[in-house]
Design a protein around this motif. Structure first.
Motif, PDB file in Angstrom:
ATOM      1  N   HIS A  81       0.833  -1.204   0.000  1.00 24.88           N
ATOM      2  CA  HIS A  81       0.000   0.000   0.000  1.00 24.88           C
ATOM      3  C   HIS A  81       0.871   1.258   0.000  1.00 24.88           C
ATOM      4  N   GLU A  82       0.360   2.289  -0.611  1.00 29.72           N
ATOM      5  CA  GLU A  82       1.022   3.600  -0.638  1.00 29.72           C
ATOM      6  C   GLU A  82       0.155   4.589   0.141  1.00 29.72           C
ATOM      7  N   PRO A  83       0.753   5.662   0.679  1.00 26.40           N
ATOM      8  CA  PRO A  83      -0.076   6.673   1.339  1.00 26.40           C
ATOM      9  C   PRO A  83      -1.002   7.343   0.327  1.00 26.40           C
ATOM     10  N   GLU A  84      -2.233   7.596   0.761  1.00 26.68           N
ATOM     11  CA  GLU A  84      -3.206   8.225  -0.133  1.00 26.68           C
ATOM     12  C   GLU A  84      -3.836   9.421   0.573  1.00 26.68           C
ATOM     13  N   PHE A  85      -4.615  10.160  -0.186  1.00 26.96           N
ATOM     14  CA  PHE A  85      -5.305  11.313   0.399  1.00 26.96           C
ATOM     15  C   PHE A  85      -6.762  11.292  -0.039  1.00 26.96           C
ATOM     16  N   ASP A  86      -7.655  11.361   0.953  1.00 24.40           N
ATOM     17  CA  ASP A  86      -9.095  11.418   0.669  1.00 24.40           C
ATOM     18  C   ASP A  86      -9.477  12.892   0.525  1.00 24.40           C
ATOM     19  N   TYR A  87      -9.677  13.314  -0.716  1.00 24.87           N
ATOM     20  CA  TYR A  87      -9.927  14.743  -0.967  1.00 24.87           C
ATOM     21  C   TYR A  87     -11.300  15.182  -0.481  1.00 24.87           C
ATOM     22  N   LEU A  88     -12.255  14.254  -0.449  1.00 25.23           N
ATOM     23  CA  LEU A  88     -13.599  14.614   0.022  1.00 25.23           C
ATOM     24  C   LEU A  88     -13.601  14.947   1.506  1.00 25.23           C
ATOM     25  N   LYS A  89     -12.796  14.174   2.265  1.00 25.22           N
ATOM     26  CA  LYS A  89     -12.801  14.373   3.717  1.00 25.22           C
ATOM     27  C   LYS A  89     -11.541  15.076   4.208  1.00 25.22           C
ATOM     28  N   SER A  90     -10.668  15.415   3.289  1.00 24.08           N
ATOM     29  CA  SER A  90      -9.379  16.037   3.636  1.00 24.08           C
ATOM     30  C   SER A  90      -8.642  15.216   4.696  1.00 24.08           C
ATOM     31  N   LEU A  91      -8.550  13.920   4.420  1.00 25.85           N
ATOM     32  CA  LEU A  91      -7.891  13.015   5.359  1.00 25.85           C
ATOM     33  C   LEU A  91      -6.772  12.250   4.669  1.00 25.85           C
ATOM     34  N   GLU A  92      -5.647  12.124   5.366  1.00 33.95           N
ATOM     35  CA  GLU A  92      -4.579  11.265   4.867  1.00 33.95           C
ATOM     36  C   GLU A  92      -4.913   9.825   5.203  1.00 33.95           C
ATOM     37  N   ILE A  93      -4.697   8.921   4.257  1.00 38.91           N
ATOM     38  CA  ILE A  93      -4.894   7.491   4.512  1.00 38.91           C
ATOM     39  C   ILE A  93      -3.514   6.860   4.616  1.00 38.91           C
ATOM     40  N   GLU A  94      -3.212   6.355   5.799  1.00 45.39           N
ATOM     41  CA  GLU A  94      -1.886   5.773   6.044  1.00 45.39           C
ATOM     42  C   GLU A  94      -1.677   4.527   5.195  1.00 45.39           C
ATOM     43  N   GLU A  95      -0.405   4.254   4.906  1.00 47.47           N
ATOM     44  CA  GLU A  95      -0.074   3.043   4.159  1.00 47.47           C
ATOM     45  C   GLU A  95       0.077   1.824   5.062  1.00 47.47           C
ATOM     46  N   LYS A  96       0.050   2.033   6.369  1.00 47.37           N
ATOM     47  CA  LYS A  96       0.271   0.959   7.362  1.00 47.37           C
ATOM     48  C   LYS A  96      -0.601  -0.273   7.105  1.00 47.37           C
ATOM     49  N   ILE A  97       0.024  -1.447   7.101  1.00 49.20           N
ATOM     50  CA  ILE A  97      -0.702  -2.715   6.901  1.00 49.20           C
ATOM     51  C   ILE A  97      -1.349  -3.115   8.236  1.00 49.20           C
ATOM     52  N   ASN A  98      -2.669  -3.150   8.266  1.00 49.82           N
ATOM     53  CA  ASN A  98      -3.369  -3.516   9.512  1.00 49.82           C
ATOM     54  C   ASN A  98      -3.460  -5.018   9.708  1.00 49.82           C
ATOM     55  N   LYS A  99      -3.699  -5.756   8.624  1.00 49.75           N
ATOM     56  CA  LYS A  99      -3.848  -7.211   8.734  1.00 49.75           C
ATOM     57  C   LYS A  99      -3.402  -7.878   7.439  1.00 49.75           C
ATOM     58  N   ILE A 100      -2.877  -9.106   7.602  1.00 50.41           N
ATOM     59  CA  ILE A 100      -2.566  -9.979   6.465  1.00 50.41           C
ATOM     60  C   ILE A 100      -3.267 -11.309   6.739  1.00 50.41           C
ATOM     61  N   ARG A 101      -3.917 -11.856   5.722  1.00 47.94           N
ATOM     62  CA  ARG A 101      -4.533 -13.188   5.843  1.00 47.94           C
ATOM     63  C   ARG A 101      -4.211 -13.997   4.589  1.00 47.94           C
ATOM     64  N   TRP A 102      -3.682 -15.208   4.807  1.00 42.37           N
ATOM     65  CA  TRP A 102      -3.355 -16.103   3.699  1.00 42.37           C
ATOM     66  C   TRP A 102      -4.606 -16.853   3.249  1.00 42.37           C
ATOM     67  N   LEU A 103      -4.698 -17.124   1.946  1.00 41.49           N
ATOM     68  CA  LEU A 103      -5.742 -18.000   1.435  1.00 41.49           C
ATOM     69  C   LEU A 103      -5.182 -19.417   1.359  1.00 41.49           C
ATOM     70  N   PRO A 104      -6.033 -20.437   1.571  1.00 40.23           N
ATOM     71  CA  PRO A 104      -5.529 -21.816   1.429  1.00 40.23           C
ATOM     72  C   PRO A 104      -4.954 -22.011   0.030  1.00 40.23           C
ATOM     73  N   GLN A 105      -3.842 -22.746  -0.051  1.00 40.75           N
ATOM     74  CA  GLN A 105      -3.159 -22.908  -1.336  1.00 40.75           C
ATOM     75  C   GLN A 105      -3.905 -23.897  -2.221  1.00 40.75           C
ATOM     76  N   LYS A 106      -4.102 -23.524  -3.492  1.00 39.00           N
ATOM     77  CA  LYS A 106      -4.816 -24.399  -4.431  1.00 39.00           C
ATOM     78  C   LYS A 106      -3.936 -24.836  -5.595  1.00 39.00           C
ATOM     79  N   ASN A 107      -2.912 -24.078  -5.882  1.00 37.62           N
ATOM     80  CA  ASN A 107      -1.995 -24.442  -6.972  1.00 37.62           C
ATOM     81  C   ASN A 107      -0.585 -24.013  -6.578  1.00 37.62           C
ATOM     82  N   ALA A 108       0.300 -23.912  -7.559  1.00 38.48           N
ATOM     83  CA  ALA A 108       1.699 -23.596  -7.227  1.00 38.48           C
ATOM     84  C   ALA A 108       1.858 -22.206  -6.625  1.00 38.48           C
TER      85      ALA A 108
END
Length: 448
Positions: A81-108
């Motif tokens: 993720h990259e830092p973004e800016f919400d122009y409608l709300k004048s808010l910075e959106i942090e790039e910080k990763i809040n969660k990671i979840r793996w999907l069960p593996q189905k192929n290589a």
């Protein structure tokens, strides 16, 4: 008890590896914000405040040293993720990763979901060790050939090349959350997943990124009437219609998606009556649940609040079947913890592979394990001072007043800037990953 482990009170934990810079001066972007093993335990992913995902792969076991299990080395690093800016709300959106979840593996290839405050991304992690050569219309450097010079036809061939690991974004799930996303959880049907923010939970199909279904909405008509927020949510490990979400009031609600499309009416509500003797100004803050995790069996769930870990039987809503005090000695320090904002720290918790031991973090880079069968617990420390390869971790003890014993550490000398919020346990082996501020420690069971 030397340590808590896979249903055996004799497990001893030893240092295996530490990842990350040694410098005391920690860059904000390097602070680890999530840790997650994949379903086989072969891969370990971390996300940080700089929006990066680093994946470690376990090396095959050495035949010369069978007692030394494979170490984890960097497999792939990419900017999720990259830092973004919400122009409608004048808010910075942090790039910080809040969660990671793996999907069960189905192929290589491997797939994982990563999210920041607003946007979820599905990443494909794949390997390439061959490349095509011998194009008819292109040179080897990619330039197109003059068609007049093509006099013969060649059959392109695949030639071996150095292994390359590619991370490519397959889908971006955005514009569905007004508030900050705190949880994502993949369903056991492997087709859908949920994402939760402070007031709503949405259900997504992994193949469809332009719409989601709102399944929980606790936002009141008048925001002044808001009394609680959603803090965590997770799908049941094998019942695809069931999920739970926890709240800042200390309640956990279990919902059944078969009952209705909008699960505002819960099927079960788990809540422990408050002990009037412990009532204080801070009661509401410390009862807020920071994490909820189903056991692998699906029979129990574990919740973490500020001072304790509770195990709930899904068949009993009135009270938890087990309660473990993580750092009860901090109850007398709540005032100063409130002043320095530590009281709002969100500690996570995890189960071992067979649900017999639970683990969670604390301050001073301590982490706690509770053996459910033996009713024993241990406090261990992640520090570079005991980071000699294969060195056994010594249990730590905190003295709560009176005369301090030789090996004990005083409550007053605990460092509240050093905290372990994120931990993960290998799904099959006694291998754990513990994130201190910007370092990832890996410990494993000592094998004789």
């Amino acid at each position: 008890m030397a340590g808590a482990g896979g249903g055996n009170s004799d497990v001893q934990w030893c240092f295996s590896q530490v990842k990350g810079a040694i410098d005391d001066d920690v860059a904000e972007a390097d602070i680890i914000s999530t840790v997650e093993f994949n379903h086989s335990g072969e891969l370990l992913a971390t996300g940080d405040k700089g929006g990066r995902v680093v994946i470690f792969q376990q090396e095959p076991e050495s035949k010369n040293q069978p007692q030394c299990r494979g170490e984890y080395n960097v497999y792939s690093t990419f900017q999720s993720h990259e830092p973004e800016f919400d122009y409608l709300k004048s808010l910075e959106i942090e790039e910080k990763i809040n969660k990671i979840r793996w999907l069960p593996q189905k192929n290589a290839a491997q797939f994982l979901l990563s999210t920041n405050d607003k946007t979820i991304k599905l990443w494909k992690i794949s390997e390439r060790d061959k490349r095509p050569e011998g194009y008819n219309l292109k040179e080897e450097d990619g330039r197109y050939r003059d068609l007049n010079t093509v006099t013969t036809l060649r059959v392109p061939v695949f030639k071996p090349m150095d292994l390359m690991v590619e991370a490519s974004p397959r889908r971006v799930f955005s514009n569905a959350h007004t508030y900050h996303i705190n949880s994502i959880s993949v369903n056991s049907d492997c087709e859908t997943y949920l994402s939760a923010d402070d007031l709503r939970i949405n259900l997504w199909n992994l193949e469809i990124n332009d719409r989601s279904f709102n399944i929980v909405d606790i936002k009141p008509t008048n925001m002044e009437e808001l009394t609680e927020v959603i803090t965590a949510a997770e799908f049941h490990p094998n019942q695809c219609n069931t999920f739970v979400y926890s709240s800042s009031k200390g309640t956990i609600r279990l919902c059944d998606m078969r009952a209705s499309a909008l699960c505002d009416q819960h099927a079960k509500q788990f809540e422990e009556p408050e002990d009037p003797n412990n009532r204080s100004f801070f009661s509401e803050i410390i009862s807020s649940i920071s994490d909820v995790k189903f056991s692998h069996s699906g029979r129990y769930m574990m919740t973490r609040d500020y001072l304790s870990v509770k195990i709930w039987d899904l068949n009993m809503e009135s009270r938890p079947v087990e309660t473990y005090q993580v750092h009860e000695y901090l109850r007398s320090k709540l005032c100063s913890l409130y002043e320095n904002d530590c009281i709002f720290d969100k500690f996570e918790c995890c189960w071992n592979g067979n649900d017999s031991v639970v683990m969670t973090g604390s301050y001073n880079n301590f982490f706690r394990m509770f053996d459910r069968g033996y009713r024993q617990d241990v406090t261990l420390e992640a520090s570079r001072e005991n980071s000699k390869p294969r060195s056994v971790l010594k249990p730590r003890k905190v003295s709560t007043g009176g005369k301090r014993k030789k090996d004990e550490i005083s409550v007053d000398s605990l460092d509240f800037n050093k905290k372990i919020l994120h931990t993960a346990w290998h799904p099959l082996d006694n291998i754990i990953a513990v994130a201190t501020t910007n370092n990832l420690y890996i410990f494993q069971e000592k094998l004789n």
